[in-house]
Design a protein around this motif. Sequence first.
Motif, PDB file in Angstrom:
ATOM      1  N   ASP A 131     -55.043  74.688  76.582  1.00 58.98           N
ATOM      2  CA  ASP A 131     -54.596  74.091  75.327  1.00 58.98           C
ATOM      3  C   ASP A 131     -54.158  75.160  74.328  1.00 58.98           C
ATOM      4  N   VAL A 132     -54.920  76.247  74.239  1.00 59.60           N
ATOM      5  CA  VAL A 132     -54.579  77.317  73.300  1.00 59.60           C
ATOM      6  C   VAL A 132     -53.206  77.893  73.601  1.00 59.60           C
ATOM      7  N   PHE A 133     -52.918  78.109  74.878  1.00 61.46           N
ATOM      8  CA  PHE A 133     -51.637  78.710  75.255  1.00 61.46           C
ATOM      9  C   PHE A 133     -50.534  77.673  75.460  1.00 61.46           C
ATOM     10  N   GLY A 134     -50.891  76.403  75.523  1.00 61.41           N
ATOM     11  CA  GLY A 134     -49.885  75.365  75.718  1.00 61.41           C
ATOM     12  C   GLY A 134     -49.308  75.341  77.117  1.00 61.41           C
ATOM     13  N   ILE A 135     -50.154  75.583  78.126  1.00 59.38           N
ATOM     14  CA  ILE A 135     -49.717  75.612  79.520  1.00 59.38           C
ATOM     15  C   ILE A 135     -50.308  74.412  80.256  1.00 59.38           C
ATOM     16  N   PRO A 136     -49.496  73.489  80.765  1.00 56.84           N
ATOM     17  CA  PRO A 136     -50.039  72.351  81.527  1.00 56.84           C
ATOM     18  C   PRO A 136     -50.703  72.814  82.817  1.00 56.84           C
ATOM     19  N   ALA A 137     -51.837  72.231  83.143  1.00 57.82           N
ATOM     20  CA  ALA A 137     -52.556  72.600  84.368  1.00 57.82           C
ATOM     21  C   ALA A 137     -51.699  72.369  85.612  1.00 57.82           C
ATOM     22  N   SER A 138     -50.796  71.395  85.549  1.00 56.35           N
ATOM     23  CA  SER A 138     -49.967  71.059  86.717  1.00 56.35           C
ATOM     24  C   SER A 138     -49.025  72.184  87.116  1.00 56.35           C
ATOM     25  N   THR A 139     -48.776  73.141  86.221  1.00 58.40           N
ATOM     26  CA  THR A 139     -47.875  74.249  86.558  1.00 58.40           C
ATOM     27  C   THR A 139     -48.558  75.331  87.379  1.00 58.40           C
ATOM     28  N   LEU A 140     -49.881  75.322  87.405  1.00 58.89           N
ATOM     29  CA  LEU A 140     -50.634  76.459  87.939  1.00 58.89           C
ATOM     30  C   LEU A 140     -50.999  76.284  89.408  1.00 58.89           C
ATOM     31  N   PRO A 141     -51.209  77.396  90.111  1.00 62.02           N
ATOM     32  CA  PRO A 141     -51.526  77.324  91.541  1.00 62.02           C
ATOM     33  C   PRO A 141     -52.953  76.872  91.815  1.00 62.02           C
TER      34      PRO A 141
ATOM     35  N   LEU B   8     -51.778  83.795  67.773  1.00 56.93           N
ATOM     36  CA  LEU B   8     -53.090  83.387  68.287  1.00 56.93           C
ATOM     37  C   LEU B   8     -54.208  84.081  67.515  1.00 56.93           C
ATOM     38  N   ARG B   9     -54.009  85.358  67.198  1.00 60.69           N
ATOM     39  CA  ARG B   9     -55.009  86.072  66.400  1.00 60.69           C
ATOM     40  C   ARG B   9     -55.137  85.451  65.016  1.00 60.69           C
ATOM     41  N   GLU B  10     -54.008  85.150  64.404  1.00 55.86           N
ATOM     42  CA  GLU B  10     -54.031  84.577  63.064  1.00 55.86           C
ATOM     43  C   GLU B  10     -54.716  83.216  63.044  1.00 55.86           C
ATOM     44  N   LEU B  11     -54.626  82.479  64.158  1.00 54.82           N
ATOM     45  CA  LEU B  11     -55.287  81.174  64.263  1.00 54.82           C
ATOM     46  C   LEU B  11     -56.762  81.293  64.628  1.00 54.82           C
ATOM     47  N   GLY B  12     -57.221  82.510  64.874  1.00 51.87           N
ATOM     48  CA  GLY B  12     -58.641  82.731  65.133  1.00 51.87           C
ATOM     49  C   GLY B  12     -59.088  82.454  66.550  1.00 51.87           C
ATOM     50  N   HIS B  13     -58.175  82.582  67.527  1.00 57.68           N
ATOM     51  CA  HIS B  13     -58.522  82.273  68.914  1.00 57.68           C
ATOM     52  C   HIS B  13     -59.086  83.466  69.689  1.00 57.68           C
TER      53      HIS B  13
END
Length: 226
Positions: free
Chosen positions: A133-143, A43-48
């Motif tokens: 999007d940066v972390f690749g986590i779908p919103a549907s997984t979250l509380p 993530l650092r290398e991609l500049g996030h």
Amino acid sequence: VPAAIGISNQRESVVGWDRNTGRAIGPVVIWQCRRSAAFCESLRELGHQDLIFERAGLSIDPLFSASKMRWLLDHTDSGHERAAAGEICFGTIDSWLVWNLTGGRRHVTDLSNASRTQLLGLQSGAWDSELLDVFGIPASTLPDLEPSSGVRCETIARDGLAPGIPIASQVGDSHAALFGQAGFRPGAIKATYGTGSSLMTPTPRLVHSNHGLSSTVAWAFGARTT
């Protein structure tokens, strides 16, 4: 029978579980675990770094929950596909407890815990689509997001636990200690001496610092967030 249940938990440890069976997809990934270090470096290398710090108030580090969630998806059979299909839930320990205490009726956390995942927008008080999007986590997984105090659900009868007990609070452990020690005003400082050592103080407005400090939600009551 208790009048209500309040949950105070270690903030960054993560559990993933199957939405249909309620079974964990693997052991809890604890806050001290550094297994996602390589992903964080990418993530650092991609500049996030700047985006994550600006939105979440936290620097890129394996400590926080989002990279642990990503690791679990990467190392679970068909993890990304199952998550995209809504079959996987992610949560900090408070979410896992509430899920089990309610028989899977609620998947919920509070803003103090959510703000330690690196997926919450501090300005919006909601899950941030760009961070997801940066972390690749779908919103549907979250509380679902709730205030730190306020009834969100009731227990089911389970393993000797009476049904109908309100679950009236979820809050991160350090945040609960700051509140319990009456650290309500800017300038009050709470010192933690434990497995990790830290200082916390409330601020009158959101602070971004490049000197190794983190910004996070202390607690939320209704529409008011500290």
